[in-house]
Design an enzyme around this catalytic site. Structure first.
Site, PDB file in Angstrom:
ATOM      1  N   SER A  59      26.649  62.798  36.606  1.00 23.52           N
ATOM      2  CA  SER A  59      27.341  63.069  35.340  1.00 23.52           C
ATOM      3  C   SER A  59      26.486  62.846  34.098  1.00 23.52           C
ATOM      4  O   SER A  59      26.923  62.243  33.125  1.00 23.52           O
ATOM      5  CB  SER A  59      28.622  62.234  35.243  1.00 23.52           C
ATOM      6  OG  SER A  59      29.534  62.635  36.214  1.00 23.52           O
ATOM      7  N   GLU A  85      36.390  61.496  47.085  1.00 19.66           N
ATOM      8  CA  GLU A  85      35.777  62.796  46.770  1.00 19.66           C
ATOM      9  C   GLU A  85      36.740  63.946  46.980  1.00 19.66           C
ATOM     10  O   GLU A  85      37.445  64.018  47.992  1.00 19.66           O
ATOM     11  CB  GLU A  85      34.536  63.002  47.648  1.00 19.66           C
ATOM     12  CG  GLU A  85      33.352  63.532  46.887  1.00 19.66           C
ATOM     13  CD  GLU A  85      32.936  62.606  45.751  1.00 19.66           C
ATOM     14  OE1 GLU A  85      33.200  62.956  44.583  1.00 19.66           O
ATOM     15  OE2 GLU A  85      32.356  61.557  46.027  1.00 19.66           O
ATOM     16  N   ASP A 101      40.646  64.282  43.154  1.00 20.31           N
ATOM     17  CA  ASP A 101      41.149  64.147  41.787  1.00 20.31           C
ATOM     18  C   ASP A 101      41.981  65.364  41.381  1.00 20.31           C
ATOM     19  O   ASP A 101      43.002  65.233  40.713  1.00 20.31           O
ATOM     20  CB  ASP A 101      40.013  63.897  40.789  1.00 20.31           C
ATOM     21  CG  ASP A 101      38.907  64.933  40.842  1.00 20.31           C
ATOM     22  OD1 ASP A 101      38.807  65.662  41.858  1.00 20.31           O
ATOM     23  OD2 ASP A 101      38.129  65.019  39.877  1.00 20.31           O
ATOM     24  N   ARG A 148      27.644  58.027  35.853  1.00 14.73           N
ATOM     25  CA  ARG A 148      28.588  57.379  36.767  1.00 14.73           C
ATOM     26  C   ARG A 148      28.293  57.771  38.206  1.00 14.73           C
ATOM     27  O   ARG A 148      27.712  58.828  38.493  1.00 14.73           O
ATOM     28  CB  ARG A 148      30.023  57.726  36.406  1.00 14.73           C
ATOM     29  CG  ARG A 148      30.424  59.171  36.681  1.00 14.73           C
ATOM     30  CD  ARG A 148      31.156  59.355  37.983  1.00 14.73           C
ATOM     31  NE  ARG A 148      31.411  60.753  38.294  1.00 14.73           N
ATOM     32  CZ  ARG A 148      30.653  61.489  39.086  1.00 14.73           C
ATOM     33  NH1 ARG A 148      29.580  60.978  39.630  1.00 14.73           N
ATOM     34  NH2 ARG A 148      30.954  62.757  39.340  1.00 14.73           N
ATOM     35  N   ASP A 194      34.769  61.629  35.011  1.00 16.63           N
ATOM     36  CA  ASP A 194      33.424  61.351  34.520  1.00 16.63           C
ATOM     37  C   ASP A 194      33.466  60.664  33.160  1.00 16.63           C
ATOM     38  O   ASP A 194      32.757  59.679  32.920  1.00 16.63           O
ATOM     39  CB  ASP A 194      32.624  62.655  34.405  1.00 16.63           C
ATOM     40  CG  ASP A 194      32.434  63.331  35.746  1.00 16.63           C
ATOM     41  OD1 ASP A 194      32.713  62.701  36.778  1.00 16.63           O
ATOM     42  OD2 ASP A 194      32.023  64.503  35.760  1.00 16.63           O
TER      43      ASP A 194
END
Length: 558
Positions: free
Chosen positions: A198, A60, A63, A54, A257
């Protein structure tokens, strides 16, 4: 909901390839893998499991503050050809690979040696059911988290299948349908390792699917239960299982991910939210848009730099959230580690367990862009330190006594800094969260209305550029090479370019017009010093174009 759909199980190659994108010769790779499996194991595989890598387009380091992000699956992927191994009914001296659930794992890359491993059952005598029977407490596979090897990710995927589908109560029997099947695996992949795309999550997802498929856990149709299969696993369930599995190799993932690798649709990005629960919805991308991933060739070792980089940023955003909540009068529990997302939610009256609609959240983020100025230190001086605070000042700002502050924010993580940048980190997070929603809205508007394609691409590119500036100046997770690559990308004609992944190395992602891709890559090769002289496959390993790909799937051979 995309997360509620079953994992695609294909039996038609034309349909399969049509969902994987067009920039790679998928048919040739899949055919070569199947033929090599037959050469090595003496029969064709029963299945090929696929999981893509991904790229995070925007969003960025937000999360873990519980804000939504916008990744997309890439066309590069991990493939695992697999099949049940026929075990001799009687042999003089049984080999380890003759036992139930044993695995022979090989990799097309010669640097990864062949592995044979057998899951062990931790057994204890259960006198209440008789001395002639035992009760299995759990499965065990040896994974060395201090020295990660390629097969560790295969084992991690296997763990989830064993623990979810072969319950201890089933293991007291010798019935073959109650025990895992011996498996042969052959792995290949095109996701560059250690590049921030990832590859590890893709390996764990593909491994999980391979073991599910060989053990007959993907064959039943939805709502149909048989003795050897269960109702079709949903994409959301696979994401949760893969998140649990990856923790076996020491990675505590937030789910981005795995969700991108599993739930993505071709031609769409994926808007993933984490509050109040993990959800993912497709976001169509404008026609003519292509993303080019470029590896800076700088490797960022999270373990080595964690104290001053990743872990430090986590602590700074968490303490910044408490300090801001205190300034704004937002209630926070004494030992609660409130996030920046929860601060804006509580400030706007969001009830626990509920979620603000996007329009209200955007207005809230615009407000927080102003409110966050309250974190700016009042002292004046030279250099970045004027925006940071010392440990003593940070504890005072939090409103907690020192011992409680240490318990809540530092007892579980090690950090190293003289000044803590609460203001800069919070400012980045709120601005980046807003950019994610603006990026999403621009894509949705382009899909619904007759918006000029270039206008939309320019809007998206500007948001990506702003993200890179914020990552470099406020969150300070870039590096000179990433700064150089993104600048060169814009000079080469990219609408926008930014780092992707944790930063401090790894890859950039650039939004490029479809008809400019080839000249763009050539110009980057000629201007980015580490690429000069690279040609063919060597160049293709470090810089490549990709469109959003469909998520994980399984192909079943006749």
């Amino acid at each position: 909901m995309a997360a509620e759909q079953p994992i695609p199980l294909y039996t038609n190659l034309t349909e399969l390839y049509g969902n994987l994108g067009t920039s790679l010769n998928h048919a040739l790779r899949w055919n070569d893998l199947a033929e090599e499996f037959q050469k090595r194991f003496g029969r064709k595989p029963a299945y090929i499991a696929r999981a893509p890598g991904r790229v995070n387009l925007i969003g960025e380091h937000i999360d873990y503050a519980l804000f939504g992000v916008l990744p997309a699956a890439i066309e590069r992927d991990i493939l695992i050809a697999c099949g049940p191994r026929v075990v001799p009914t009687s042999v003089p001296t049984p080999e380890p690979h003759h036992t139930p659930g044993s695995v022979i794992a090989e990799n097309l890359q010669t640097k990864y040696p062949r592995q044979i491993f057998v899951p062990a059952r931790r057994l204890s005598t259960a006198q209440e059911i008789g001395e002639d029977r035992v009760h299995a407490e759990e499965w065990h596979l040896d994974i060395n988290t201090k020295e990660l090897r390629w097969e560790s990710y295969v084992k991690a995927g296997y763990y989830g299948v064993l623990n979810h589908y072969f319950a201890p109560s089933d293991l007291a029997t010798t019935q073959s349908d109650k025990l895992p099947i011996p498996v042969d695996l052959l792995v290949t992949g095109t996701v560059p390792a250690g590049s921030g795309l990832s590859s590890s999550a893709a390996m764990v997802v593909a491994s999980t699917l391979a073991f599910l498929a060989v053990n007959g856990k993907l064959d039943a149709q939805s709502g149909e239960i048989t003795s050897s299969a269960v109702a079709r696993l949903t994409k959301g369930e696979l994401v949760k299982m893969a998140m649990e599995n990856e923790k076996r190799v020491g990675v505590n993932s937030g789910g981005m991910d795995q969700a991108a690798s599993v739930i993505s649709n071709a031609s769409s990005a994926l808007y993933i939210t984490f509050y109040p629960t993990l959800k993912a919805t497709p976001v169509p991308l404008p026609a003519g848009s292509v993303f080019v991933c470029a590896n800076s060739l700088v490797v960022s070792d999270k373990a080595v730099g964690a104290k001053r980089q990743y872990n430090l940023r986590v602590v700074e955003t968490l303490v910044g959230a408490r300090a801001l909540a205190r300034i704004l009068g937002v209630p926070v529990g004494e030992k609660e580690r409130i996030t920046l997302r929860e601060v804006v939610g509580r400030l706007l009256g969001e009830a626990k367990g509920e979620e603000l609609d996007v329009a209200h959240l955007m207005k809230g983020l615009e407000r927080m862009g102003r409110e966050v100025e309250a974190l700016r230190p009042k002292t004046h001086g030279e250099g970045d330190e004027e925006l940071g605070v010392t440990m003593e000042e940070m504890i005072e700002i939090s409103g907690l006594p020192e011992d409680l502050f240490q318990e809540v924010y530092l007892s579980w993580v090690e950090v190293e800094a003289t000044h803590f940048q609460l203001y800069k980190r919070a400012k980045h997070v709120y601005a980046e969260a807003l950019r994610v929603l603006q990026f999403r809205q621009a894509c949705l508007d382009a899909a619904k209305h007759s918006v000029d394609g270039n206008t939309t691409l320019e809007t998206l590119g500007q948001l990506m550029n702003e993200s890179q500036t914020s990552c470099a100046e406020l969150f300070e997770c870039s590096c000179p090479e990433l700064n150089d690559l993104t600048q060169l990308a814009r000079q080469a004609g990219a609408f926008g370019s930014r780092l992707t992944g944790a930063g401090w190395g790894g890859c950039t992602v650039s939004l490029v017009a479809e008809d400019r891709v080839e000249s763009f890559i050539e110009q980057i090769r000629d201007t980015y010093a580490p690429y000069q002289g690279l040609e063919g496959e060597a160049l293709n390993e470090v810089i490549f174009a990709t469109r959003p790909s469909s998520g994980a799937c399984v192909y079943k051979f006749d």
